[in-house]
Enzyme design. Structure first.
Site, mmCIF file in Angstrom:
data_model
loop_
_atom_site.group_PDB
_atom_site.id
_atom_site.type_symbol
_atom_site.label_atom_id
_atom_site.label_comp_id
_atom_site.label_asym_id
_atom_site.label_seq_id
_atom_site.Cartn_x
_atom_site.Cartn_y
_atom_site.Cartn_z
ATOM 1 N N HIS A 166 111.260 18.827 52.412
ATOM 2 C CA HIS A 166 110.394 20.010 52.504
ATOM 3 C C HIS A 166 111.235 21.292 52.521
ATOM 4 O O HIS A 166 110.888 22.286 51.894
ATOM 5 C CB HIS A 166 109.574 19.985 53.799
ATOM 6 C CG HIS A 166 108.599 18.860 53.899
ATOM 7 N ND1 HIS A 166 108.764 17.811 54.768
ATOM 8 C CD2 HIS A 166 107.433 18.624 53.248
ATOM 9 C CE1 HIS A 166 107.745 16.983 54.656
ATOM 10 N NE2 HIS A 166 106.923 17.440 53.743
ATOM 11 N N GLN A 193 92.108 13.563 52.626
ATOM 12 C CA GLN A 193 92.915 12.763 51.703
ATOM 13 C C GLN A 193 93.337 11.425 52.310
ATOM 14 O O GLN A 193 94.106 10.687 51.705
ATOM 15 C CB GLN A 193 94.128 13.552 51.204
ATOM 16 C CG GLN A 193 95.195 13.858 52.249
ATOM 17 C CD GLN A 193 96.234 14.823 51.706
ATOM 18 O OE1 GLN A 193 96.008 16.020 51.563
ATOM 19 N NE2 GLN A 193 97.413 14.299 51.371
ATOM 20 N N GLN A 244 100.608 13.048 42.521
ATOM 21 C CA GLN A 244 100.016 14.238 43.152
ATOM 22 C C GLN A 244 100.324 15.484 42.317
ATOM 23 O O GLN A 244 99.442 16.307 42.050
ATOM 24 C CB GLN A 244 100.590 14.381 44.564
ATOM 25 C CG GLN A 244 100.341 15.732 45.205
ATOM 26 C CD GLN A 244 100.691 15.744 46.682
ATOM 27 O OE1 GLN A 244 99.975 15.141 47.473
ATOM 28 N NE2 GLN A 244 101.757 16.409 47.071
ATOM 29 N N SER A 267 110.696 11.031 53.389
ATOM 30 C CA SER A 267 109.249 11.051 53.557
ATOM 31 C C SER A 267 108.951 11.131 55.049
ATOM 32 O O SER A 267 109.671 10.531 55.857
ATOM 33 C CB SER A 267 108.646 9.749 53.003
ATOM 34 O OG SER A 267 107.333 9.575 53.487
ATOM 35 N N ARG A 284 106.705 9.672 56.433
ATOM 36 C CA ARG A 284 106.299 8.317 56.863
ATOM 37 C C ARG A 284 107.500 7.405 57.140
ATOM 38 O O ARG A 284 107.324 6.333 57.723
ATOM 39 C CB ARG A 284 105.376 7.690 55.820
ATOM 40 C CG ARG A 284 104.007 8.344 55.778
ATOM 41 C CD ARG A 284 103.008 7.585 54.917
ATOM 42 N NE ARG A 284 101.655 8.060 55.125
ATOM 43 C CZ ARG A 284 101.012 8.923 54.317
ATOM 44 N NH1 ARG A 284 101.612 9.394 53.249
ATOM 45 N NH2 ARG A 284 99.776 9.300 54.589
HETATM 46 O O1 PAF Z 1 102.134 16.314 49.857
HETATM 47 C C1 PAF Z 1 101.515 16.662 50.873
HETATM 48 O O2 PAF Z 1 102.092 16.852 51.949
HETATM 49 C C2 PAF Z 1 100.010 16.840 50.809
HETATM 50 O O3 PAF Z 1 99.425 15.910 49.964
HETATM 51 C C3 PAF Z 1 99.578 18.267 50.423
HETATM 52 C C4 PAF Z 1 100.041 18.628 49.022
HETATM 53 C C5 PAF Z 1 100.162 19.258 51.420
HETATM 54 C C6 PAF Z 1 98.051 18.376 50.467
HETATM 55 O O4 PAF Z 1 97.558 18.086 51.727
#
Ligand code: PAF
Length: 283
Positions: free
Chosen positions: A37, A61, A153, A185, A187
């Protein structure tokens, strides 16, 4: 760094920047931030006058039985990390702010959103596309930055932005990996120590299969089977899918030509991990 929890607050700051003629790069996230990130934020700083980040664990989601409740949340740490890399504004809304009523309007991309992960997570990409559309509408960034780990995505978001003539440019950065190759990730934090070690097999399998493709293997089904078999050699990993697809349409062509995306979803215990590798096939 300004921390804003309301849509009105973001709009007010955006209006100020409009007056000053300043451009914004937005990095949408669900928090539990890692180096992947932060690389997106750093790139955002290069692309605009201000980089903004959103932290919102988007309930729409997640499917029933998925990890919405246990998804890691640590806003204070996220705040510190974002501030340290020069984020100008953090948008951290609550669920009520983003969804004051159940939304009737949903962005769906039939076909594209139903392949690969979409086949196993029905509704997931409609949730992603809808929340990203909302975030782009709220922040009105000139550019939004995403990571290539979530290739489907990004494909969905790019298509939505093109179809709906949204003004934001979508910038995609390569996946950031741990030293053993595991894609970063949020996760990964769920993995038990033995699963964490085993998970490195995902990337080594992708690289080995990439070598086979570069070396001349052109049968997409054989490539997909090779990928599944290589990952499956690790007893702690269970392959959900392994595919060799067209990177733009995510469809499988029988014969590989040009660019091909090797893409997988794998379970390590109860943790679902995804990864991919783009291969340029020499002509
Ligand atoms: O990749 C993510 O963290 C999520 O799918 C996003 C793009 C912030 C949408 O909630």
């Amino acid at each position: 760094m300004l921390t804003v929890t309301t849509i009105a607050g973001v709009r007010a700051r955006r209006a100020e920047l409009d007056r000053l003629g300043r451009r914004v790069a937005l990095v949408p996230t669900m928090g539990a931030l890692h180096e992947g990130h932060l690389a997106l934020v750093r790139r955002g700083r290069e692309l605009a006058d201000e980089v903004w980040a959103s932290v919102f664990v988007n309930p729409t989601q997640f499917g029933p039985g998925e990890d919405f409740e246990r998804y890691p949340r640590d806003l204070e740490t996220d705040r510190r990390l974002l501030e340290a890399v020069g984020t100008a504004l953090l948008f951290a809304p609550g669920v009520k702010e983003m969804y004051p009523r159940p939304p009737l309007t949903v962005v769906s991309l039939p076909g594209l959103a139903e392949r690969l992960c979409g086949a196993y997570r029905p509704g997931h990409f409609a949730g992603v596309a809808t929340v990203v559309a909302k975030l782009l509408g709220i922040a009105r960034p000139e550019v939004a930055v995403f990571g290539a780990k979530d290739w489907q995505q990004v494909t969905v978001i790019r298509r939505m932005v093109a179809d709906l003539d949204m003004p934001a440019r979508i910038e995609v950065l390569p996946t950031i990996r741990e030293t053993d190759g595991l894609a970063m990730s949020s996760r990964n934090a769920y993995l038990k120590p033995a699963e964490r070690v085993a998970a490195a097999r995902i990337y080594s399998a992708l690289v080995a299969v990439k070598d086979a493709v570069v070396g001349g293997e052109r049968d997409a089904a054989a490539v997909a089977a090779m990928l599944a078999e290589r990952i499956g050699r690790e007893p702690l990993l269970t392959v959900q899918y392994a595919e060799a697809v067209n990177p733009d349409t995510l469809e499988r062509n029988e014969k590989i030509a040009g660019r091909v995306l090797l893409v997988v979803a794998v379970h390590a215990g109860t943790t679902r991990l995804i990864d991919n590798l783009l291969v340029e096939v020499p002509s």
